[in-house]
Design a protein around this motif. Structure first.
Motif, PDB file in Angstrom:
ATOM      1  N   SER A   1      -6.928   0.410   0.130  1.00 29.48           N
ATOM      2  CA  SER A   1      -6.462  -0.170  -1.132  1.00 29.48           C
ATOM      3  C   SER A   1      -7.278   0.384  -2.290  1.00 29.48           C
ATOM      4  O   SER A   1      -6.733   0.790  -3.321  1.00 29.48           O
ATOM      5  N   PHE A   2      -8.596   0.428  -2.125  1.00 29.66           N
ATOM      6  CA  PHE A   2      -9.465   0.943  -3.185  1.00 29.66           C
ATOM      7  C   PHE A   2      -9.096   2.385  -3.509  1.00 29.66           C
ATOM      8  O   PHE A   2      -8.935   2.761  -4.660  1.00 29.66           O
ATOM      9  N   TYR A   3      -8.931   3.202  -2.474  1.00 27.79           N
ATOM     10  CA  TYR A   3      -8.658   4.626  -2.673  1.00 27.79           C
ATOM     11  C   TYR A   3      -7.309   4.841  -3.366  1.00 27.79           C
ATOM     12  O   TYR A   3      -7.206   5.588  -4.327  1.00 27.79           O
TER      13      TYR A   3
ATOM     14  N   SER B   1      -9.182  -2.485   3.308  1.00 25.58           N
ATOM     15  CA  SER B   1      -9.748  -2.691   1.970  1.00 25.58           C
ATOM     16  C   SER B   1     -10.022  -1.353   1.295  1.00 25.58           C
ATOM     17  O   SER B   1      -9.695  -1.155   0.123  1.00 25.58           O
ATOM     18  N   VAL B   2     -10.619  -0.434   2.026  1.00 23.02           N
ATOM     19  CA  VAL B   2     -10.982   0.832   1.394  1.00 23.02           C
ATOM     20  C   VAL B   2      -9.742   1.693   1.124  1.00 23.02           C
ATOM     21  O   VAL B   2      -9.715   2.461   0.170  1.00 23.02           O
TER      22      VAL B   2
ATOM     23  N   LEU C   1       0.847  -1.194   0.000  1.00 27.38           N
ATOM     24  CA  LEU C   1       0.000   0.000   0.000  1.00 27.38           C
ATOM     25  C   LEU C   1       0.880   1.242   0.000  1.00 27.38           C
ATOM     26  O   LEU C   1       1.876   1.292   0.737  1.00 27.38           O
TER      27      LEU C   1
ATOM     28  N   GLU D   1      -5.101   2.412  -4.656  1.00 25.28           N
ATOM     29  CA  GLU D   1      -4.594   1.478  -5.669  1.00 25.28           C
ATOM     30  C   GLU D   1      -5.551   1.253  -6.836  1.00 25.28           C
ATOM     31  O   GLU D   1      -5.127   0.896  -7.921  1.00 25.28           O
ATOM     32  N   LEU D   2      -6.855   1.413  -6.605  1.00 24.76           N
ATOM     33  CA  LEU D   2      -7.802   1.120  -7.685  1.00 24.76           C
ATOM     34  C   LEU D   2      -8.468   2.358  -8.276  1.00 24.76           C
ATOM     35  O   LEU D   2      -8.736   2.401  -9.464  1.00 24.76           O
ATOM     36  N   SER D   3      -8.776   3.344  -7.437  1.00 23.88           N
ATOM     37  CA  SER D   3      -9.571   4.443  -7.976  1.00 23.88           C
ATOM     38  C   SER D   3      -8.727   5.682  -8.285  1.00 23.88           C
ATOM     39  O   SER D   3      -9.238   6.676  -8.768  1.00 23.88           O
TER      40      SER D   3
END
Lengths: 251, 251
Positions: free
Chosen positions: B240-242, B237-238, B72, B244-246
């Motif tokens: 990672s989403f913030y 998890s969130v 992360l 790494e994904l979005s």
């Protein structure tokens, strides 16, 4: 305060029977005047007072409606290929806490465990019991249900959903990062998402091809390798973040 | 392929000893020419070939560096008030999979479990073993460590971090939704976040006041009540989403 789910739609005065009756009267030994939460099949929830206890039913009357929205704006169904050991129990409990709408379990090609007919009924009942307890504890307004289906039935269900994703480990390795966000951007309140998770051994290329032909898309869940029981928790957490926490700022 | 963490910084030829030696030679019975991953203390990771096995060490030589970033971008330390039962084991395993940087555990005021000095060493060693196995399985490039500290030490550690959050159940009830996103917006790659989670009974108003006086902020984690062992998984998890994904789309 105890929370009871019932199969009927909202009504201000309710008769609680059977298991709920047993729990209120025998387990909790509650009396007239005590308060409980009742959650109806149409996802209305009320705080209610016990006004009468008969031989067969507990009668409760509405004090006030629960106005706080606890359900995810989109309905997410988790489909898990049978994993080993107690992993389904963990998925059922934690995914219910995190807002899963429903569950499918199915025998994936690499599933080591095969459920026979006899085992299956018992196992599904046990998982639904775990889900109910988790729904009570996390104050859900919808009671998720788990169903055991065949791989063919899983594909047949695709048409019930607005989008279908495959959580695919190889996507993580290849750095696929865009699909999940894109899917979230497309789905609006009330729409339905199905997400398929393989067992420990993953999904086979043949399974993935089948799902893709039926309209499913591959989605990466970040760069770390997640276990089969962790990936659904990741998915639900980030859906909550996207729809419930960051909507006011980023979207 | 097996993954081994070592205490030294990167070097292209490495001697693996002690536990790693035992695992490679006695457990896996590996031979010259076989390949493993080696992860160094400075978070470099290489694929390496066994080039010699002596009485005391396995000598491996770099084949190639691992270039895929699995960590992360921000370093998140999870601080958990002692929960009951096996919950710390679950937190340690799953949070490591989901990218936690480090762990603190501490006796919160409502913690039922009290660790005596003797128990403590054993328990911490066992949790660090679980973390190491999870780090191997999820191909981490950083090996998180868990430390048992006092409530006073926890507050003293605040100054090591760029931000400190308190995951607070009441925030969820009151609909606090903005703090987590705001904190993410402020933190950039390489910065450090500490997030404090209460045990089953939650944190007391006094504890919260203490943390707030020392600079911590209350953050809600969505509208559902999460158990003490589920909340850290949501947070990671969130993140990672913030990050790494979005990041490519929304930020």
């Amino acid at each position: 305060m105890q929370r009871y789910f019932i199969d009927e739609n909202y009504q201000p005065t309710v008769h609680l029977t059977d298991e709920n009756y047993h729990h209120i009267v025998r387990v909790m030994r509650m009396k007239n005047g005590q308060e409980i939460f009742v959650v109806f099949a149409d996802e209305m929830a009320i705080k209610a007072e016990i006004t009468d206890i008969t031989e067969e039913s507990v009668i409760v009357t509405e004090i006030e409606k629960e106005t706080f929205q606890r359900e995810l704006p989109i309905h997410i169904t988790i489909a898990s290929g049978f994993p080993k050991g107690e992993k389904l129990e963990l998925i059922a409990q934690k995914a219910t806490e995190l807002g899963a709408f429903n569950f499918f379990v199915f025998p994936a090609e690499t599933s080591v465990v095969k459920w026979d007919q006899k085992k299956q009924g018992k196992k599904v009942a046990r998982l639904n019991k775990i889900i109910q307890e988790a729904a009570e504890q996390s104050h859900r307004q919808h009671l998720p249900r788990l169903e055991s289906i065949s791989p063919k039935e899983l594909v047949n269900h695709f048409s019930d959903f607005d989008a279908v994703l495959i959580a695919y480990e190889e996507s993580a390795k290849q750095g696929e990062q865009a699909q999940l966000v894109q899917t979230f951007q497309q789905l609006t309140a009330g729409q339905k998402l199905l997400v398929i998770f393989g067992p420990e051994g993953g999904l086979t290329p043949k399974e993935i091809e089948n799902y893709q032909l039926a309209g499913a898309k591959l989605a990466g869940l970040g760069p770390r390798i997640l276990r089969t029981e962790t990936a659904p928790l990741y998915l639900l957490s980030v859906a909550s973040f996207y729809y419930e926490l960051s909507s006011s700022t980023a979207h």
